[in-house]
Motif scaffolding. Structure first.
Motif, PDB file in Angstrom:
ATOM      1  N   GLY A   1     -30.058 -43.278  -9.949  1.00 37.58           N
ATOM      2  CA  GLY A   1     -31.350 -43.639 -10.505  1.00 37.58           C
ATOM      3  C   GLY A   1     -31.309 -43.981 -11.975  1.00 37.58           C
ATOM      4  N   LEU A   2     -32.184 -43.356 -12.730  1.00 36.71           N
ATOM      5  CA  LEU A   2     -32.327 -43.668 -14.148  1.00 36.71           C
ATOM      6  C   LEU A   2     -31.209 -42.993 -14.937  1.00 36.71           C
ATOM      7  N   PHE A   3     -31.313 -43.052 -16.257  1.00 37.85           N
ATOM      8  CA  PHE A   3     -30.205 -42.576 -17.100  1.00 37.85           C
ATOM      9  C   PHE A   3     -30.370 -41.098 -17.451  1.00 37.85           C
ATOM     10  N   ASN A   4     -30.610 -40.264 -16.456  1.00 35.82           N
ATOM     11  CA  ASN A   4     -30.719 -38.833 -16.707  1.00 35.82           C
ATOM     12  C   ASN A   4     -29.841 -38.100 -15.704  1.00 35.82           C
ATOM     13  N   PRO A   5     -28.523 -38.196 -15.878  1.00 29.93           N
ATOM     14  CA  PRO A   5     -27.595 -37.651 -14.889  1.00 29.93           C
ATOM     15  C   PRO A   5     -27.501 -36.134 -14.966  1.00 29.93           C
ATOM     16  N   ALA A   6     -26.693 -35.563 -14.078  1.00 29.67           N
ATOM     17  CA  ALA A   6     -26.461 -34.120 -14.102  1.00 29.67           C
ATOM     18  C   ALA A   6     -25.910 -33.719 -15.469  1.00 29.67           C
ATOM     19  N   PRO A   7     -26.447 -32.660 -16.058  1.00 28.33           N
ATOM     20  CA  PRO A   7     -25.964 -32.256 -17.389  1.00 28.33           C
ATOM     21  C   PRO A   7     -24.595 -31.602 -17.325  1.00 28.33           C
ATOM     22  N   THR A   8     -23.843 -31.735 -18.393  1.00 25.59           N
ATOM     23  CA  THR A   8     -22.551 -31.076 -18.478  1.00 25.59           C
ATOM     24  C   THR A   8     -22.743 -29.560 -18.485  1.00 25.59           C
ATOM     25  N   PHE A   9     -21.725 -28.842 -18.043  1.00 27.73           N
ATOM     26  CA  PHE A   9     -21.826 -27.386 -18.051  1.00 27.73           C
ATOM     27  C   PHE A   9     -21.876 -26.836 -19.479  1.00 27.73           C
ATOM     28  N   PRO A  10     -21.090 -27.390 -20.434  1.00 24.90           N
ATOM     29  CA  PRO A  10     -21.224 -26.906 -21.813  1.00 24.90           C
ATOM     30  C   PRO A  10     -22.645 -27.054 -22.354  1.00 24.90           C
ATOM     31  N   ALA A  11     -23.341 -28.141 -21.987  1.00 25.82           N
ATOM     32  CA  ALA A  11     -24.721 -28.332 -22.454  1.00 25.82           C
ATOM     33  C   ALA A  11     -25.643 -27.280 -21.858  1.00 25.82           C
ATOM     34  N   GLN A  12     -25.406 -26.922 -20.595  1.00 21.30           N
ATOM     35  CA  GLN A  12     -26.207 -25.868 -19.983  1.00 21.30           C
ATOM     36  C   GLN A  12     -25.969 -24.521 -20.678  1.00 21.30           C
ATOM     37  N   CYS A  13     -24.708 -24.274 -21.029  1.00 18.21           N
ATOM     38  CA  CYS A  13     -24.399 -23.050 -21.780  1.00 18.21           C
ATOM     39  C   CYS A  13     -25.116 -23.057 -23.126  1.00 18.21           C
ATOM     40  N   ALA A  14     -25.154 -24.213 -23.768  1.00 16.14           N
ATOM     41  CA  ALA A  14     -25.814 -24.336 -25.076  1.00 16.14           C
ATOM     42  C   ALA A  14     -27.290 -23.982 -24.974  1.00 16.14           C
ATOM     43  N   ASP A  15     -27.941 -24.407 -23.892  1.00 18.65           N
ATOM     44  CA  ASP A  15     -29.360 -24.088 -23.719  1.00 18.65           C
ATOM     45  C   ASP A  15     -29.583 -22.585 -23.620  1.00 18.65           C
ATOM     46  N   ARG A  16     -28.685 -21.903 -22.937  1.00 18.93           N
ATOM     47  CA  ARG A  16     -28.837 -20.455 -22.797  1.00 18.93           C
ATOM     48  C   ARG A  16     -28.608 -19.756 -24.143  1.00 18.93           C
ATOM     49  N   ILE A  17     -27.641 -20.242 -24.890  1.00 18.94           N
ATOM     50  CA  ILE A  17     -27.374 -19.635 -26.207  1.00 18.94           C
ATOM     51  C   ILE A  17     -28.538 -19.882 -27.154  1.00 18.94           C
ATOM     52  N   ALA A  18     -29.006 -21.137 -27.195  1.00 18.87           N
ATOM     53  CA  ALA A  18     -30.127 -21.465 -28.078  1.00 18.87           C
ATOM     54  C   ALA A  18     -31.368 -20.692 -27.687  1.00 18.87           C
ATOM     55  N   GLY A  19     -31.584 -20.517 -26.382  1.00 20.47           N
ATOM     56  CA  GLY A  19     -32.739 -19.768 -25.929  1.00 20.47           C
ATOM     57  C   GLY A  19     -32.668 -18.299 -26.311  1.00 20.47           C
ATOM     58  N   ALA A  20     -31.449 -17.743 -26.317  1.00 13.81           N
ATOM     59  CA  ALA A  20     -31.289 -16.326 -26.651  1.00 13.81           C
ATOM     60  C   ALA A  20     -31.528 -16.050 -28.131  1.00 13.81           C
ATOM     61  N   PHE A  21     -30.980 -16.924 -28.997  1.00 13.58           N
ATOM     62  CA  PHE A  21     -31.133 -16.721 -30.445  1.00 13.58           C
ATOM     63  C   PHE A  21     -32.410 -17.369 -30.981  1.00 13.58           C
ATOM     64  N   ASN A  22     -32.862 -18.438 -30.316  1.00 13.65           N
ATOM     65  CA  ASN A  22     -34.129 -19.093 -30.633  1.00 13.65           C
ATOM     66  C   ASN A  22     -34.286 -19.440 -32.117  1.00 13.65           C
TER      67      ASN A  22
END
Length: 491
Positions: free
Chosen positions: A103-124
């Motif tokens: 489809g459009l240009f929003n493919p499955a995210p990389t695993f490192p990016a998913q890890c980054a979201d969890r880290i950023a969410g924890a420290f906020n």
């Protein structure tokens, strides 16, 4: 003799009281258990997802009924809520993480990016100032400089992360207007001697219409320049539009070329657009929100020749660089203009450093730590890894092109990127019916698009976990949908 300081009694850290407090801030042992549960459930859902349909299967009427039961009067166990939410997401979305999502240009995210979201969410961290989040601000600036160098910009180039390409393009327009007339910052469009106008291809992303509205110059300020029959901005039409506007009392401000059009992946003549911008003293912007990831590939980088001459560039990390949504980047060779465009001073902010503090150099104020997604992904893969990711997408698109072409299907665009505009053989089903049948099957996701005034089937191959077998499955699904449509029409 110095006065003796009174000893401060050590306070024993108390757990939050039971009830709502422990639900919002559970003790460490419960957090660990819930975190493990979430990780396991997400992994299982991801495994099931790859074998299931790409399209949503949840009945919305039933879902709305379930949702209505959440009156929020009584608390519910978080472990049950997590499982419920994952189940709804698994069955209630078009799955961009599915290997047969073309489809459009929003493919499955990389695993490192998913890890980054969890880290950023924890420290906020709050990325308004370098004083409150010095490490986060430095990481983002470091990544922006790396992207700028790879694009071909000079060492002094700078920029920032954005919510996406629309915000980045909006930033480019504000910089262009500020450069054209410094009084724009205070007086807006009234600072110009005539109506300011900008030039984009008619195949560009039409967020430009909304952007012009936001900037206060009006939607009619956007000139949709004709294309050359191949989806690229036609230079003669662009020249004529600039000359005609000046004669009519308008004030040309910016040329925005596209490097990877949404419908067909076409690249405007970047070098020629740069020449026109320079000769007319216009800001030159390149919207490479999708195609910009090609900078990672040494082999493919020449298709973007001319991008290094731009005054500013948009690249979306959440597109072909495959970070989580939404994560755009704005880069300019004129960092002083960012500060001049967005400068503001308040007493409650702890610092006000031009060129450093994000809130005085961007549209946003309070902002999430977006750049960690790109930092971890790029650090884990390196430029070589990302280059291989991009080249693999292009190779799979070529495979799809070859498989369809030898079966009599026509590829009507000639993009160097990983997107195809497809027409079925003459006498077969129409494009919209074929796409509808493919989506109804749930076996793949494609779209209807328009290319040079004609409906086409659009297939984009940017999903990092798509295999050659998935490409063949799409071919078979298209052919079966086409045959079904043809049989139905004959009957």
């Amino acid at each position: 003799m110095p006065r003796r300081r009174k000893s401060i009694p050590q306070l024993k850290r108390q757990r939050p009281p039971s009830g709502s407090g422990s639900s919002l801030y559970p003790p460490p042992v419960d957090r660990a258990r819930l975190d493990d549960l979430l990780t396991r459930e997400l992994m299982r859902a991801n495994e099931r997802l790859a074998e299931g349909p790409v399209t949503p299967s949840r009945n919305l009427a039933g879902f709305r009924s379930e949702l209505a039961d959440f009156d929020f009067r009584e608390p519910r166990p978080l472990d049950e809520l997590l499982s419920w939410t994952i189940d709804q997401m698994e069955h209630g979305l078009v799955h961009v993480t599915h290997p047969r999502y073309f489809g459009l240009f929003n493919p499955a995210p990389t695993f490192p990016a998913q890890c980054a979201d969890r880290i950023a969410g924890a420290f906020n961290p709050q990325l308004a100032t370098s004083t409150t989040s010095p490490v986060a601000v430095e990481i983002e600036a470091h990544v922006i400089r790396a992207i700028a160098r790879r694009t071909g910009f000079p060492p002094e180039a700078a920029g920032h992360f954005t919510s996406g390409g629309s915000e980045a393009n909006y930033t480019a327009l504000l910089c262009a207007l500020t450069r054209a007339t410094p009084d724009f910052a205070m007086r807006g469009a009234r600072a110009f001697e005539g109506p300011p106008v900008i030039y984009v291809s008619r195949e560009s992303h039409l967020a430009w219409i909304k952007i012009a509205h936001q900037a206060g110059i009006g939607r009619s300020a956007v000139r949709l320049v004709a294309t050359d029959g191949f989806g690229r901005m036609e230079q003669g039409a662009l020249k004529d539009a600039i000359v005609g506007d000046r004669r009519g009392g308008c004030v040309p401000v910016m040329i925005a070329a596209t490097a990877g059009t949404t419908n067909a992946g076409m690249i405007d003549p970047l070098w020629a657009c740069a020449e026109l911008a320079r000769s007319n003293n216009l800001w030159y912007h390149v919207d490479a929100a999708w195609g910009g990831a090609v900078i990672a590939s040494d082999r493919l980088r020449p298709v973007l020749n001319g991008i290094e001459r731009a005054d500013s560039v948009t690249i979306d990390a959440h597109k072909w660089f495959a970070t989580t949504m939404g994560c755009g980047m704005f880069i300019t060779r004129h960092p002083h203009l960012l500060s001049r465009t967005f400068q503001v001073a308040t007493s409650f902010m702890p610092s006000n450093h031009a060129g450093i503090d994000p809130y005085v150099n961007s549209v946003q104020w309070s902002r999430r730590f977006l750049g960690l997604r790109m930092f971890l992904s790029l650090a884990a893969a390196g430029w070589a890894g990302y280059g291989a990711h991009v080249e693999r997408s292009v190779a799979l698109a070529e495979m799809l092109k070859d498989e369809l072409s030898r079966r009599g299907w026509e590829i009507v665009n000639s993009s160097p990127l990983a997107v195809l505009c497809i027409k079925p053989p003459a006498g077969f089903g129409d494009v919209r019916s074929i796409v509808a049948r493919v989506l109804a099957s749930g076996r793949a996701w494609i779209a209807v698009a328009s290319f040079e005034g004609s409906d086409v089937i659009r297939a984009c191959v940017t999903q990092g976990e798509t295999t050659p077998e998935d490409v063949l499955e799409l071919v078979h699904t298209l052919i079966q949908a086409d045959e079904t449509e043809t049989s139905s029409r004959r009957a």
